[in-house]
Enzyme design. Structure first.
Site, PDB file in Angstrom:
ATOM      1  CG  HIS A   1     -24.435  37.157  84.730  1.00  0.00           C
ATOM      2  ND1 HIS A   1     -23.359  37.660  85.442  1.00  0.00           N
ATOM      3  CD2 HIS A   1     -24.159  37.804  83.621  1.00  0.00           C
ATOM      4  CE1 HIS A   1     -22.831  38.700  85.018  1.00  0.00           C
ATOM      5  NE2 HIS A   1     -23.214  38.753  83.711  1.00  0.00           N
TER       6      HIS A   1
ATOM      7  CD  GLU B   1     -21.158  40.219  79.741  1.00  0.00           C
ATOM      8  OE1 GLU B   1     -21.517  39.486  80.789  1.00  0.00           O
ATOM      9  OE2 GLU B   1     -19.983  41.178  80.287  1.00  0.00           O
TER      10      GLU B   1
ATOM     11  CG  HIS C   1     -15.628  41.298  82.617  1.00  0.00           C
ATOM     12  ND1 HIS C   1     -16.504  40.478  82.930  1.00  0.00           N
ATOM     13  CD2 HIS C   1     -16.576  42.179  82.027  1.00  0.00           C
ATOM     14  CE1 HIS C   1     -17.871  40.723  82.460  1.00  0.00           C
ATOM     15  NE2 HIS C   1     -17.665  41.927  81.878  1.00  0.00           N
TER      16      HIS C   1
ATOM     17  CG  HIS D   1     -23.554  48.012  83.482  1.00  0.00           C
ATOM     18  ND1 HIS D   1     -24.759  47.607  82.817  1.00  0.00           N
ATOM     19  CD2 HIS D   1     -22.725  47.182  83.027  1.00  0.00           C
ATOM     20  CE1 HIS D   1     -24.694  46.568  82.111  1.00  0.00           C
ATOM     21  NE2 HIS D   1     -23.345  46.202  82.194  1.00  0.00           N
TER      22      HIS D   1
END
Length: 394
Positions: A24, A80, A145, A224
């Site tokens: 993104h 997310e 976040h 990640h």
């Protein structure tokens, strides 16, 4: 990617996304991973899932250890979709009625992402869950976040499952920081600069909170990239340093150009900065990705932005970058604008307004040069560089 046992009875069953190059709007030249963790105890727990397209690969990885139907508990640290996109497929395989743990805010966000009426359990910060011999503690990390974000801490093994904090976009078969041949810190810095920078004040409070709890953190497992087991304090200390945004003697000259006039000005400003003993790199916005530029901006003391005037406004790439940087809210920066123009010359004024809105300290009203800079114009640009350099060293 094969499952990796990261501690006795604890596995990384996640997947590598080798071929993704844009996350993104953030360049990921080394791909990324979607880490997911399986804890096999008297009760079996799965922490986070993966992007929807990789859900079957995740289930195959789990199947190499246990039958997915034997999973008793699913935990969603973050809604997310790169972490929850595979949730529907996983819950269907595991059992739709199995408990699904998330934060209180996660109850709302998961419910808005998925139509299924799962067996949700919203947890408070500090709440614990026993799996038998192992104990999980949930730590709310709201706005790190997303509003729903939380950490899960495994007490007996000292493992912090940190969701999107402390991660990097990196795909690799080496799962641990002590197995890498490359320096992962630049990738961790890029991740922070482009995803977490605007939450810096919250990160400082969170790290102080975790420190006050006296947690024994022997491994950090983000969703990640690689896992931190050699020295978890290295990434924690880096986050504290980056969060305080203390600038160094460094400047970034960000620009775009039509017929090389603004480029010549950028090079001259860089020369002046170099003469003043400042580390500097001019960065052309169609040669450098904005996410790589933001990584340089993170610890820079000055950001100088240049644009030609196009149709009485900014060059489009400059508008894009200023919008991107503004959203990340960098602090403690000197700023200035420059650019060439043909007949109207609004770009410098518009850049200055944007930098002022970001609360940059505007050190110079900006330099406008019509058409092509001559020797005098280039000397004015070099003088601007020296002026900024003096301010950074003074």
């Amino acid at each position: 990617m094969q499952p990796v046992e990261i501690a006795k009875g604890i596995y990384d069953v996640g997947v590598n996304d080798w071929n993704i190059r844009d996350f993104h709007g953030y360049s990921v030249p080394l791909g990324t991973s979607y880490n997911s963790f399986l804890i096999v105890d008297e009760k079996v727990a799965l922490i986070d899932t993966v992007k929807k397209e990789f859900a079957d690969q995740l289930l195959d990885n789990i199947s190499k250890i246990i039958d997915p139907k034997k999973i008793d508990i699913v935990i969603s640290n973050h809604t997310e979709m790169d972490h929850s996109g595979g949730l529907a497929r996983v819950m269907h395989r595991v059992g739709e009625n199995k408990p699904l743990y998330c934060s209180r805010m996660g109850l709302k966000s998961l419910g808005m992402h998925f139509q299924q009426q799962w067996n949700y359990h919203g947890v408070e910060s500090g709440e614990t869950l026993s799996l038998g011999k192992k104990t999980l503690t949930f730590l709310e990390t709201r706005m790190l976040h997303w509003p729903d974000s939380m950490f899960t801490y495994l007490k007996e093994d000292g493992i912090l499952f940190s969701s999107d904090a402390f991660g990097q976009h990196y795909a690799g078969l080496e799962k641990f920081d002590d197995r890498l041949s490359l320096d992962i810190m630049p990738h961790a810095k890029k991740y922070f600069a482009n995803i977490l920078l605007l939450y810096s004040h919250l990160i400082v409070k969170l790290i102080e909170q975790v420190s006050s709890m006296g947690l024994d953190i022997r491994m950090i497992c983000p969703d990640h990239g690689i896992l931190w087991r050699k020295d978890p304090s290295r990434i924690i200390n880096a986050y504290m340093e980056w969060s305080h945004q203390v600038p160094v003697r460094k400047a970034v000259v960000v620009y775009d150009t039509m017929w090389h006039s603004t480029e010549q000005m950028a090079d001259a400003i860089a020369e002046g900065l170099n003469d003043a003993g400042i580390s500097v790199r001019p960065m052309h916005l169609r040669k450098w990705h904005r996410s790589d530029i933001m990584t340089e901006v993170l610890d820079a003391g000055a950001v100088i932005v240049g644009s030609p005037t196009l149709n009485n406004g900014l060059f489009p790439t400059i508008s894009d970058f200023l919008t991107y940087m503004k959203g990340l809210k960098p602090k403690n920066k000197l700023g200035a604008a420059f650019g060439s123009y043909g007949w109207s010359g609004e770009a410098v004024k518009l850049i200055t307004q944007e930098l002022e809105a970001m609360k940059f300290n505007i050190i110079n009203p900006g330099i406008r040069i019509q058409y092509i800079p001559d020797a005098s114009g280039l000397e004015t640009c070099e003088a601007l560089g020296r002026q900024i350099g003096k301010a950074l060293t003074g």
